[in-house]
Design a protein around this motif. Structure first.
Motif, PDB file in Angstrom:
ATOM      1  N   ARG A   7       0.832  -1.208   0.000  1.00  0.00           N
ATOM      2  CA  ARG A   7       0.000   0.000   0.000  1.00  0.00           C
ATOM      3  C   ARG A   7       0.862   1.252   0.000  1.00  0.00           C
ATOM      4  N   GLY A   8       0.348   2.323  -0.590  1.00  0.00           N
ATOM      5  CA  GLY A   8       1.070   3.582  -0.592  1.00  0.00           C
ATOM      6  C   GLY A   8       1.537   4.001  -1.962  1.00  0.00           C
ATOM      7  N   ASP A   9       0.833   3.601  -3.030  1.00  0.00           N
ATOM      8  CA  ASP A   9       1.250   4.014  -4.361  1.00  0.00           C
ATOM      9  C   ASP A   9       0.555   5.295  -4.795  1.00  0.00           C
ATOM     10  N   VAL A  10       0.004   6.036  -3.834  1.00  0.00           N
ATOM     11  CA  VAL A  10      -0.491   7.387  -4.071  1.00  0.00           C
ATOM     12  C   VAL A  10       0.073   8.265  -2.960  1.00  0.00           C
ATOM     13  N   ASP A  74      11.143   9.565   2.962  1.00  0.00           N
ATOM     14  CA  ASP A  74      10.225  10.217   2.029  1.00  0.00           C
ATOM     15  C   ASP A  74       9.008   9.349   1.715  1.00  0.00           C
ATOM     16  N   TYR A  75       9.050   8.077   2.107  1.00  0.00           N
ATOM     17  CA  TYR A  75       7.833   7.254   2.042  1.00  0.00           C
ATOM     18  C   TYR A  75       6.997   7.498   3.284  1.00  0.00           C
ATOM     19  N   LEU A  76       7.647   7.593   4.438  1.00  0.00           N
ATOM     20  CA  LEU A  76       6.936   7.821   5.696  1.00  0.00           C
ATOM     21  C   LEU A  76       6.201   9.154   5.683  1.00  0.00           C
ATOM     22  N   ASP A  77       6.868  10.220   5.202  1.00  0.00           N
ATOM     23  CA  ASP A  77       6.230  11.537   5.258  1.00  0.00           C
ATOM     24  C   ASP A  77       5.266  11.786   4.104  1.00  0.00           C
ATOM     25  N   GLY A  78       5.095  10.790   3.224  1.00  0.00           N
ATOM     26  CA  GLY A  78       4.106  10.902   2.158  1.00  0.00           C
ATOM     27  C   GLY A  78       4.559  11.690   0.951  1.00  0.00           C
ATOM     28  N   SER A  79       5.841  12.128   0.943  1.00  0.00           N
ATOM     29  CA  SER A  79       6.302  12.956  -0.178  1.00  0.00           C
ATOM     30  C   SER A  79       6.570  12.145  -1.431  1.00  0.00           C
ATOM     31  N   THR A  81       6.072   8.044  -3.429  1.00  0.00           N
ATOM     32  CA  THR A  81       5.525   6.690  -3.466  1.00  0.00           C
ATOM     33  C   THR A  81       6.675   5.709  -3.625  1.00  0.00           C
ATOM     34  N   ILE A  82       6.387   4.436  -3.452  1.00  0.00           N
ATOM     35  CA  ILE A  82       7.411   3.412  -3.665  1.00  0.00           C
ATOM     36  C   ILE A  82       7.942   3.504  -5.094  1.00  0.00           C
ATOM     37  N   LYS A  83       7.043   3.677  -6.023  1.00  0.00           N
ATOM     38  CA  LYS A  83       7.432   3.748  -7.434  1.00  0.00           C
ATOM     39  C   LYS A  83       8.380   4.911  -7.679  1.00  0.00           C
ATOM     40  N   SER A  84       8.068   6.093  -7.144  1.00  0.00           N
ATOM     41  CA  SER A  84       8.921   7.259  -7.393  1.00  0.00           C
ATOM     42  C   SER A  84      10.264   7.129  -6.679  1.00  0.00           C
ATOM     43  N   ILE A  85      10.273   6.497  -5.498  1.00  0.00           N
ATOM     44  CA  ILE A  85      11.535   6.266  -4.786  1.00  0.00           C
ATOM     45  C   ILE A  85      12.442   5.363  -5.617  1.00  0.00           C
ATOM     46  N   ILE A  86      11.865   4.313  -6.179  1.00  0.00           N
ATOM     47  CA  ILE A  86      12.647   3.367  -6.978  1.00  0.00           C
ATOM     48  C   ILE A  86      13.140   4.023  -8.262  1.00  0.00           C
ATOM     49  N   ILE A 151      13.241  -2.208  -0.876  1.00  0.00           N
ATOM     50  CA  ILE A 151      13.323  -1.150  -1.883  1.00  0.00           C
ATOM     51  C   ILE A 151      14.762  -1.014  -2.389  1.00  0.00           C
ATOM     52  N   ILE A 152      15.725  -1.071  -1.466  1.00  0.00           N
ATOM     53  CA  ILE A 152      17.137  -0.994  -1.855  1.00  0.00           C
ATOM     54  C   ILE A 152      17.503  -2.154  -2.773  1.00  0.00           C
ATOM     55  N   GLU A 153      17.010  -3.358  -2.434  1.00  0.00           N
ATOM     56  CA  GLU A 153      17.282  -4.527  -3.270  1.00  0.00           C
ATOM     57  C   GLU A 153      16.618  -4.381  -4.637  1.00  0.00           C
TER      58      GLU A 153
END
Length: 252
Positions: A7-10, A74-79, A81-86, A151-153
């Motif tokens: 969850r969290g792709d928005v 930046d995932y915790l603070d909502g800034s 998404t997982i996709k954008s982090i990757i 995510i790092i992997e």
């Protein structure tokens, strides 16, 4: 097999409450953890305000929360998404590997949008999808890797896959050899990192690492040399277009 992404792709105001509830923690328990682990004194009421977005957590509090929950800040603070982090993580790694975004394709560069398309395609693979899914968490249980580690992997695996595609121009021999030489050169390098924390391992383990490292270095050099020689025998130059351009320019 299809999996549902974690969850969290928005984008959200933050994900503190979601992550706290996933760990079955009350606000009081989370407050106690922050104090015991990091000497950060935050009342349950203030944590509740952070969750609602009524107050913004300080950087040290966010750092403590990301450690407890095992997620990127930046995932915790909502800034992000997982996709954008990757995507951002892979692009950063590609820059480190001298993949040039602002150079024409004819000169060995790659447009950012093209690279993003490659990244998104790799993210759809069954393994990456599973690695980042709720299903992985459920299977791994409480002893499983944190989302941050996963995510790092994912960034590492996707970077390697995209590098193979970019450096090879759809799997050309030169790119494949460059990829193999790079992999051979990286064998065992994690044990030689300046950031390696030897305080967390025993004296016996340190002794073992010191004994094995010279052997690993020798294997690394032999493997790298073997791939380079094979490329030479096949009359293949394992360089990107941009690297060749720089080398030729320096030789003039």
């Amino acid at each position: 097999m299809a999996y549902t992404f974690f969850r969290g792709d928005v984008k959200l105001k933050n994900r503190i409450r979601e992550l706290r509830e996933k760990k079955n923690l009350t606000l009081v328990e989370l407050s106690d953890l922050l104090f015991k682990m990091f000497a950060i004194k935050i009342s349950p009421d203030l944590l509740s305000k952070y969750e609602r977005g009524d107050r913004k957590a300080k950087s040290n509090t966010l750092a403590g929360l990301t450690y407890i929950f095992g997620v990127p800040t930046d995932y915790l603070d909502g800034s992000k998404t997982i996709k954008s982090i990757i995507i951002d993580g892979v692009l950063d790694r590609l820059k480190m590997e001298r993949i040039y975004f602002k150079v024409s394709e004819e000169r060995g560069g790659y447009p950012v949008e093209k690279l993003k398309n490659y990244i998104e395609e790799e993210m759809k693979s069954d393994f990456i999808t599973f690695l980042l899914s709720d299903a992985y968490e459920e299977k791994a249980g409480t002893d499983g890797e944190s989302l941050n580690v996963r995510i790092i992997e994912a960034i590492r695996l996707i970077s390697n896959a995209v590098l193979l595609r970019t450096d090879t121009d759809n799997f050309s021999p030169s790119g494949i050899f460059r990829h193999l030489i790079f992999d051979a050169d990286s064998i065992g390098q994690e044990f030689e990192s300046d950031n390696l924390d030897f305080s967390t391992i025993s004296e016996e383990q340190r002794k073992t690492i010191n004994e094995i490292l010279p052997i690993i270095r020798k294997i690394r050099e032999q493997t790298k040399t073997a791939f380079e020689q094979l490329a030479k025998d096949k009359n293949i130059n394992p360089e990107t277009g941009f690297e060749r351009m720089i080398r030729e320019r320096k030789s003039k």
